[in-house]
Design an enzyme around this catalytic site. Structure first.
Site, PDB file in Angstrom:
ATOM      1  N   ASN A   9      -1.001 -34.372  19.569  1.00  0.00           N
ATOM      2  CA  ASN A   9      -0.170 -35.084  20.540  1.00  0.00           C
ATOM      3  C   ASN A   9       1.253 -35.013  20.016  1.00  0.00           C
ATOM      4  O   ASN A   9       1.614 -35.727  19.088  1.00  0.00           O
ATOM      5  CB  ASN A   9      -0.641 -36.542  20.643  1.00  0.00           C
ATOM      6  N   TRP A  10       2.035 -34.095  20.602  1.00  0.00           N
ATOM      7  CA  TRP A  10       3.401 -33.899  20.106  1.00  0.00           C
ATOM      8  C   TRP A  10       4.312 -35.069  20.458  1.00  0.00           C
ATOM      9  O   TRP A  10       5.410 -35.169  19.927  1.00  0.00           O
ATOM     10  CB  TRP A  10       3.998 -32.623  20.699  1.00  0.00           C
ATOM     11  N   LYS A  11       3.899 -35.923  21.385  1.00  0.00           N
ATOM     12  CA  LYS A  11       4.772 -36.996  21.883  1.00  0.00           C
ATOM     13  C   LYS A  11       6.099 -36.366  22.353  1.00  0.00           C
ATOM     14  O   LYS A  11       6.098 -35.221  22.785  1.00  0.00           O
ATOM     15  CB  LYS A  11       4.976 -38.067  20.817  1.00  0.00           C
ATOM     16  N   HIS A  95      -2.609 -43.501  26.636  1.00  0.00           N
ATOM     17  CA  HIS A  95      -2.160 -43.611  25.242  1.00  0.00           C
ATOM     18  C   HIS A  95      -1.501 -44.979  25.053  1.00  0.00           C
ATOM     19  O   HIS A  95      -0.846 -45.492  25.965  1.00  0.00           O
ATOM     20  CB  HIS A  95      -1.167 -42.482  24.925  1.00  0.00           C
ATOM     21  N   GLU A  97       1.108 -45.909  23.686  1.00  0.00           N
ATOM     22  CA  GLU A  97       2.551 -45.966  23.969  1.00  0.00           C
ATOM     23  C   GLU A  97       2.809 -46.060  25.471  1.00  0.00           C
ATOM     24  O   GLU A  97       3.756 -46.711  25.915  1.00  0.00           O
ATOM     25  CB  GLU A  97       3.252 -44.748  23.338  1.00  0.00           C
ATOM     26  N   GLU A 167      -7.971 -45.103  19.268  1.00  0.00           N
ATOM     27  CA  GLU A 167      -6.741 -45.127  18.476  1.00  0.00           C
ATOM     28  C   GLU A 167      -6.295 -46.570  18.264  1.00  0.00           C
ATOM     29  O   GLU A 167      -5.618 -47.142  19.130  1.00  0.00           O
ATOM     30  CB  GLU A 167      -5.622 -44.381  19.214  1.00  0.00           C
ATOM     31  N   GLY A 173       1.084 -43.875  13.788  1.00  0.00           N
ATOM     32  CA  GLY A 173       2.425 -43.626  13.255  1.00  0.00           C
ATOM     33  C   GLY A 173       2.833 -44.579  12.148  1.00  0.00           C
ATOM     34  O   GLY A 173       4.001 -44.653  11.785  1.00  0.00           O
ATOM     35  N   SER A 212      -2.728 -41.982  12.298  1.00  0.00           N
ATOM     36  CA  SER A 212      -2.395 -41.560  10.931  1.00  0.00           C
ATOM     37  C   SER A 212      -3.459 -40.674  10.284  1.00  0.00           C
ATOM     38  O   SER A 212      -3.738 -40.796   9.100  1.00  0.00           O
ATOM     39  CB  SER A 212      -2.083 -42.779  10.056  1.00  0.00           C
TER      40      SER A 212
HETATM   41  P1  PGA Z   1      -0.243 -40.491  14.535  1.00  0.00           P
HETATM   42  O1  PGA Z   1      -0.330 -40.637  16.131  1.00  0.00           O
HETATM   43  O2  PGA Z   1      -1.235 -39.439  14.117  1.00  0.00           O
HETATM   44  O3  PGA Z   1       1.172 -40.102  14.263  1.00  0.00           O
HETATM   45  O4  PGA Z   1      -0.597 -41.837  13.960  1.00  0.00           O
HETATM   46  C1  PGA Z   1      -1.559 -40.566  16.801  1.00  0.00           C
HETATM   47  C2  PGA Z   1      -1.330 -40.707  18.287  1.00  0.00           C
HETATM   48  O5  PGA Z   1      -0.485 -41.502  18.704  1.00  0.00           O
HETATM   49  O6  PGA Z   1      -2.001 -40.037  19.094  1.00  0.00           O
END
Ligand code: PGA
Length: 250
Positions: A9-11, A95, A97, A167, A173, A212
């Site tokens: 997931n590049w965001k 997600h 976010e 998640e 993150g 993470s």
């Molecule tokens: P992360 O993000 O691996 O940087 O913790 C995971 C995600 O948000 O899909």
């Protein structure tokens, strides 16, 4: 045996030159496929570039969200059919976010999930609790509500062509990973909840862990009985790290 899947997931990261370097490295190392499946979920503007670079490889690609609508006056939105035009196999749905920063409710996430399934894109449905919810001992309640909203809207059979990603919000993150056992417990809970409606579907469902995941912890996480791969944020932007995580799944 469920096949493992590692999805990046590049965001909101990337750029044409940087993407090319990253994708070229992935193609060189695993473009012919491996024992685990691999995919990258990129920002919308890079879908064309990603399609071009990955189209004749074993690496799949997808987007990070979609509209619940098929078409119409929805400025700024992108439909499932548009994702199909760019060869997307996957789309992230719900997600954390999107839920926390853009106010996507369980119902809105469920509507997007239905739009993805109808449009022929495999949704990767993200579920997860906040730290406050975990500390308040309501993790299972939160996950159940997130999952049930989708099973109600799509019907349990609507989940047949879907992937789930657990998640925990507190692990995204933050460098703080759920322990393999903490993750396994929630994965098992999700599978049991699905099994109550459809045992075969539950047994087949790929449930990814995200939060993470790094080369150092991937193998241990992926070794748990109900963890079928990973959804990788930060580490998916570094070719060597993402490749190491994919190898840990294979
Ligand atoms: P992360 O993000 O691996 O940087 O913790 C995971 C995600 O948000 O899909």
């Amino acid at each position: 045996m469920r096949r493992k899947l590692v999805a990046g997931n590049w965001k909101m990261h990337g750029g044409l030159a940087r993407n090319r370097d990253l994708l070229d490295s992935l193609v060189q190392a695993m473009g012919k496929g491996g024992s685990a499946d691999c995919a990258v979920c990129v920002p919308f503007p890079y879908l064309g570039q990603t399609q071009e670079l990955l189209k004749s490889t074993a690496i799949a690609w997808g987007a990070q969200t979609l509209s619940e609508h098929a078409q119409g006056a929805y400025t700024g939105e992108v439909s499932a059919a548009m994702l199909v035009d760019f060869g997307c196999r996957y789309v992230l749905v719900g997600h954390s976010e999107r839920r926390s920063l853009y106010g996507e409710s369980n119902e809105a996430v469920a509507a997007k999930f239905v739009a993805a399934v109808k449009g022929g894109v495999t949704p990767i449905l993200c579920l997860g609790e906040t730290l406050e919810q975990r500390e308040g001992n309501i993790t299972e309640k939160v996950i159940a509500a997130q999952l049930d909203a989708v099973t109600q809207a799509a019907g349990v059979s609507g989940l047949a062509n879907a992937v789930i990603a657990y998640e925990p919000v507190w692990a995204i993150g933050t460098g703080r990973t759920a322990t393999p056992q903490q993750a396994q417990d929630v994965h098992a809970f999700i599978r049991e909840r699905l099994a109550a409606s459809d045992a075969l579907l539950a047994q087949r469902m790929q449930i990814l862990y995200g939060g993470s995941v790094k080369p150092q912890n991937a193998a241990e996480l992926f070794g748990m009985a109900d963890i079928d791969g990973g959804l990788i944020g930060g580490a998916s932007l570094v070719a060597q790290d993402f490749l190491a995580i994919c190898r840990a799944a294979g």
